[in-house]
Design a protein around this motif. Sequence first.
Motif, PDB file in Angstrom:
ATOM      1  N   PRO A 126      63.458 -31.084 -17.200  1.00 39.72           N
ATOM      2  CA  PRO A 126      64.265 -32.291 -17.397  1.00 39.72           C
ATOM      3  C   PRO A 126      63.869 -33.372 -16.393  1.00 39.72           C
ATOM      4  O   PRO A 126      63.512 -33.069 -15.244  1.00 39.72           O
ATOM      5  CB  PRO A 126      65.703 -31.801 -17.168  1.00 39.72           C
ATOM      6  N   ARG A 154      70.923 -29.935 -24.460  1.00 39.70           N
ATOM      7  CA  ARG A 154      69.519 -30.192 -24.121  1.00 39.70           C
ATOM      8  C   ARG A 154      68.658 -30.396 -25.370  1.00 39.70           C
ATOM      9  O   ARG A 154      67.432 -30.252 -25.311  1.00 39.70           O
ATOM     10  CB  ARG A 154      68.962 -29.014 -23.318  1.00 39.70           C
ATOM     11  N   PHE A 208      65.954 -33.042 -24.939  1.00 40.83           N
ATOM     12  CA  PHE A 208      64.926 -32.537 -24.021  1.00 40.83           C
ATOM     13  C   PHE A 208      64.002 -31.557 -24.741  1.00 40.83           C
ATOM     14  O   PHE A 208      62.765 -31.644 -24.620  1.00 40.83           O
ATOM     15  CB  PHE A 208      65.588 -31.847 -22.826  1.00 40.83           C
ATOM     16  N   CYS A 250      56.875 -36.545 -24.081  1.00 43.38           N
ATOM     17  CA  CYS A 250      57.491 -36.917 -22.800  1.00 43.38           C
ATOM     18  C   CYS A 250      56.948 -38.224 -22.234  1.00 43.38           C
ATOM     19  O   CYS A 250      57.626 -38.889 -21.455  1.00 43.38           O
ATOM     20  CB  CYS A 250      57.301 -35.783 -21.783  1.00 43.38           C
ATOM     21  N   CYS A 308      61.249 -40.910 -24.845  1.00 41.65           N
ATOM     22  CA  CYS A 308      61.404 -39.664 -24.086  1.00 41.65           C
ATOM     23  C   CYS A 308      61.041 -39.831 -22.612  1.00 41.65           C
ATOM     24  O   CYS A 308      61.029 -38.839 -21.871  1.00 41.65           O
ATOM     25  CB  CYS A 308      60.527 -38.572 -24.695  1.00 41.65           C
ATOM     26  N   VAL A 368      63.621 -38.485 -20.262  1.00 43.68           N
ATOM     27  CA  VAL A 368      64.235 -37.251 -20.748  1.00 43.68           C
ATOM     28  C   VAL A 368      63.537 -36.028 -20.156  1.00 43.68           C
ATOM     29  O   VAL A 368      64.191 -35.062 -19.756  1.00 43.68           O
ATOM     30  CB  VAL A 368      64.185 -37.181 -22.287  1.00 43.68           C
ATOM     31  N   CYS A 369      62.206 -36.070 -20.060  1.00 47.61           N
ATOM     32  CA  CYS A 369      61.468 -34.903 -19.587  1.00 47.61           C
ATOM     33  C   CYS A 369      60.245 -35.333 -18.785  1.00 47.61           C
ATOM     34  O   CYS A 369      59.774 -36.466 -18.899  1.00 47.61           O
ATOM     35  CB  CYS A 369      61.044 -34.025 -20.765  1.00 47.61           C
TER      36      CYS A 369
END
Length: 421
Positions: free
Chosen positions: A113, A253, A256, A265, A270, A273-274
Amino acid sequence: MKIKLVTIFSCVIFLIVGAFAEDEIKRGIYPFMAFIYYQDETILGLGGGRFLQGAVLVRPSFLISSSPESTISKDPLSKTMLARLGATVIDHKFTLNEDEDEQEQEVIQITQPFEHDSSQWWLTDICLLKTLEPLVATNAVHFTQLSTKQEAADKACHILIYKKKSGTDVRVLTRLFVEMLPTSADNCGEHFVQGAMACAADQITSDGILASTDFCQGNNGGPLICDNDVIALQTYIKDDCKAPHLYQLLSPRKMFLDCGIDEQCGKEHCNHVCSVIQKDAPPTPTHRLTETTPTEPETTESPTSEATTPVEPTKTIEGMESTENDSLSTLSSTTLTTISTSTIIADTSSKSWPNERDGRKMNDEETNALNRTVRVEAKSATVDEDTPERRSGTRSHASADNINLALFQSLVCYVFICVLS
């Protein structure tokens, strides 16, 4: 009487065996169950034993598990991490039994995360692990779909762990039933986070016996299964494995997991997010191009001192002779009859040619200049052959012819006069 005693004894044995058989899992019942470990035996977990952690296969190339920081004493990114599927028994040598449909792949990428903090890892104790190659679907190995369920307090739930056999280092895949507790700080302890976690009381076996106090060691990241759905991951903060035990819910999650599994990602939606850690980064395309691209030829001019070193005069003269011979071949044959090639070569060897100090060949402009010089010298030599002595000899020869013609005419006149007389 003896028959009755034998029958009762057999029933007791059957019940005992059946009770323990419920705990030990047969191959293929949970084909998504996995564990991760390091080949290097010196990589230890926080409990002092060899590093081991549970995991769940959610795609052919992706597993979910707890953050390695929750169970490992250091961060050996350079060491080889492996994920194994299809195993129901782990011996002390971590032997791979391919004959029993066990599969193993190297973990090359860890996705966490975006807000993950190593100092408080339990708040985001979840990660995605990408393998080098996809796992092959078989009866013993297959990924599972994750559940979006958020509540587990009223469900019949159990966890999967690799439990040590008494007095040995052999671990056997085992099912433990858990009593889910109402989600509150009073029931779940100080590390509980409402909406992100669930909690449970002490784990018990199917025969009602409490699990050993060290069962949690090496089982972080294993699944919490409620009504046959994987809804959370096991998180153990304390080494003593005392209740209440915490579980990271998967439903909060979802974004994620979607971003990580789809490898998005780095994309805008995103980005926060990650985050991705390349465990063993392969060579980049730039490195591959460097290996396959031929080396560029060296330039004739180099900034080093060797390039400015004067070349030996003999080599320069030989280069000039070759250039002059090419120039002389352009002259007409009549001009070449008046000039000796050997004389030209001898003459040029005494001249200071342009760029002789550099030791390089003349350019086109300098070559043209040399051609013009040779043509002028050739023309001068041709003109010099028409000397005054030659012109004087020609006039003397013409005068003698005129005198002879006059004498002949006088003789003819004299004969004509004599005839008239």
